[in-house]
Design a protein around this motif. Sequence first.
Motif, PDB file in Angstrom:
ATOM      1  N   UNK A  75      -3.525 -49.940   0.560  1.00  0.00           N
ATOM      2  CA  UNK A  75      -3.442 -48.808   1.474  1.00  0.00           C
ATOM      3  C   UNK A  75      -4.774 -48.582   2.201  1.00  0.00           C
ATOM      4  N   UNK A  76      -5.890 -48.798   1.478  1.00  0.00           N
ATOM      5  CA  UNK A  76      -7.174 -48.440   2.074  1.00  0.00           C
ATOM      6  C   UNK A  76      -7.616 -49.372   3.198  1.00  0.00           C
ATOM      7  N   UNK A  77      -7.111 -50.593   3.168  1.00  0.00           N
ATOM      8  CA  UNK A  77      -7.603 -51.538   4.169  1.00  0.00           C
ATOM      9  C   UNK A  77      -6.635 -51.761   5.312  1.00  0.00           C
ATOM     10  N   UNK A  78      -5.573 -50.973   5.379  1.00  0.00           N
ATOM     11  CA  UNK A  78      -4.614 -51.226   6.442  1.00  0.00           C
ATOM     12  C   UNK A  78      -5.269 -51.034   7.806  1.00  0.00           C
ATOM     13  N   UNK A  79      -4.964 -51.937   8.684  1.00  0.00           N
ATOM     14  CA  UNK A  79      -5.516 -51.815  10.030  1.00  0.00           C
ATOM     15  C   UNK A  79      -4.331 -51.786  10.983  1.00  0.00           C
ATOM     16  N   UNK A  80      -3.868 -50.587  11.230  1.00  0.00           N
ATOM     17  CA  UNK A  80      -2.662 -50.485  12.045  1.00  0.00           C
ATOM     18  C   UNK A  80      -3.016 -50.531  13.527  1.00  0.00           C
ATOM     19  N   UNK A  81      -2.330 -51.419  14.261  1.00  0.00           N
ATOM     20  CA  UNK A  81      -2.603 -51.463  15.696  1.00  0.00           C
ATOM     21  C   UNK A  81      -2.055 -50.203  16.369  1.00  0.00           C
ATOM     22  N   UNK A  82      -2.702 -49.812  17.449  1.00  0.00           N
ATOM     23  CA  UNK A  82      -2.144 -48.686  18.193  1.00  0.00           C
ATOM     24  C   UNK A  82      -0.981 -49.247  18.998  1.00  0.00           C
ATOM     25  N   UNK A  83       0.235 -48.872  18.577  1.00  0.00           N
ATOM     26  CA  UNK A  83       1.424 -49.481  19.146  1.00  0.00           C
ATOM     27  C   UNK A  83       1.643 -49.074  20.602  1.00  0.00           C
ATOM     28  N   UNK A  84       1.511 -47.791  20.816  1.00  0.00           N
ATOM     29  CA  UNK A  84       1.814 -47.299  22.146  1.00  0.00           C
ATOM     30  C   UNK A  84       1.219 -45.910  22.291  1.00  0.00           C
TER      31      UNK A  84
ATOM     32  N   UNK B 170     -10.562 -42.107   5.920  1.00  0.00           N
ATOM     33  CA  UNK B 170     -11.076 -40.958   5.165  1.00  0.00           C
ATOM     34  C   UNK B 170     -10.977 -41.214   3.667  1.00  0.00           C
ATOM     35  N   UNK B 171      -9.822 -41.770   3.253  1.00  0.00           N
ATOM     36  CA  UNK B 171      -9.614 -42.034   1.826  1.00  0.00           C
ATOM     37  C   UNK B 171     -10.633 -43.039   1.297  1.00  0.00           C
ATOM     38  N   UNK B 172     -10.883 -44.102   2.081  1.00  0.00           N
ATOM     39  CA  UNK B 172     -11.866 -45.098   1.630  1.00  0.00           C
ATOM     40  C   UNK B 172     -13.238 -44.449   1.505  1.00  0.00           C
ATOM     41  N   UNK B 173     -13.565 -43.570   2.470  1.00  0.00           N
ATOM     42  CA  UNK B 173     -14.889 -42.936   2.421  1.00  0.00           C
ATOM     43  C   UNK B 173     -15.005 -42.054   1.182  1.00  0.00           C
TER      44      UNK B 173
ATOM     45  N   UNK C  14     -15.418 -44.171  -1.855  1.00  0.00           N
ATOM     46  CA  UNK C  14     -16.751 -44.759  -1.950  1.00  0.00           C
ATOM     47  C   UNK C  14     -17.769 -43.700  -2.389  1.00  0.00           C
ATOM     48  N   UNK C  15     -17.693 -42.506  -1.770  1.00  0.00           N
ATOM     49  CA  UNK C  15     -18.639 -41.442  -2.116  1.00  0.00           C
ATOM     50  C   UNK C  15     -18.495 -41.023  -3.574  1.00  0.00           C
ATOM     51  N   UNK C  16     -17.238 -40.982  -4.043  1.00  0.00           N
ATOM     52  CA  UNK C  16     -16.988 -40.574  -5.419  1.00  0.00           C
ATOM     53  C   UNK C  16     -17.611 -41.594  -6.375  1.00  0.00           C
ATOM     54  N   UNK C  17     -17.473 -42.880  -6.020  1.00  0.00           N
ATOM     55  CA  UNK C  17     -18.017 -43.941  -6.859  1.00  0.00           C
ATOM     56  C   UNK C  17     -19.547 -43.841  -6.918  1.00  0.00           C
ATOM     57  N   UNK C  18     -20.164 -43.647  -5.738  1.00  0.00           N
ATOM     58  CA  UNK C  18     -21.630 -43.531  -5.677  1.00  0.00           C
ATOM     59  C   UNK C  18     -22.106 -42.319  -6.475  1.00  0.00           C
ATOM     60  N   UNK C  19     -21.370 -41.217  -6.310  1.00  0.00           N
ATOM     61  CA  UNK C  19     -21.728 -39.981  -6.991  1.00  0.00           C
ATOM     62  C   UNK C  19     -21.686 -40.153  -8.510  1.00  0.00           C
TER      63      UNK C  19
END
Length: 253
Positions: free
Chosen positions: A1-10, A27-30, A33-38
């Motif tokens: 889910x975190x790495x999905x790169x959805x094209x802007x369809x229209x 936002x979720x990936x960020x 990541x912040x939680x892990x660093x913390x």
Amino acid sequence: LYDVDLPKLSNDELGELAASIRKLSNDLSRVKRERKEFLASVSHEMGTPLTYLIGYAKVAQRTELNDTERFDYLSIIEEEAERLKTLVKNLMDLAQMDEMTFTVTKSEFSADEFIRDIVQLVQPSFDLKGITLRIEQVRDFPIVADRMRLEQIILNLLDNALHYSETGSTVIIRAFQDKKHVILQVEDSGCGIAAENQQQIFEKLYRVEKSRSRSFGGAGLGLATVKELTEAHGGTIEVQSELEKGSIFTVRL
Ligand code: ADP
């Protein structure tokens, strides 16, 4: 889910949906990541002093030590345990604030008594490092605040003043009033903070220079907690500082 790169369809609703999903996943990936660093930083900051505490406790038990040596080891153990206690308190407050369950319980108390109680608490750590702690207060007045939280604010500031100052210097704690505010200040003549870092120091986990960190302790959570606790009182915190000259932290309620 975190790495999905959805094209802007229209440019229609489907396109907008794709864009929102992409933003959400970023936002979720960020957050992840912040939680892990913390967590990594906090575990390190708690684990290191605990290792030292165990080490010093073992040394303090040696039969060949004289009273002065044993006293010195026990003082270090006490000081580091106090610092861990503050760190845990800071973490609990920050967690409560994140979850919006944080409450400020105000009461009225004497500024004079408040400052004297705090000084009594921290005096041994200042004595241990050979730093003079001076109270500058003209007269007593009432403060209306959450006493425990305000104490935590000042303890964090004094802890920093102590750790970023040299032996032989003086730290001043001040309490006074103007027409609208109660003002509390902690002034040191320590290493100071460069102008470009003076705003970032109030961010969680920010530390000016990792190499100038203390022997142990110091998660970069102190000032973030101070800021949030002050703002929870409807107050402000600011710093005036110059490198190699010192710093003044001012809390206005
Ligand atoms: P820390 O646990 O690292 O002290 P803080 O949030 O309390 O975390 O402070 C963040 C950073 O701000 C510190 O790492 C230090 O670089 C700087 N700092 C804070 N107080 C002082 C001070 N009185 N003098 C110099 N630098 C300070």
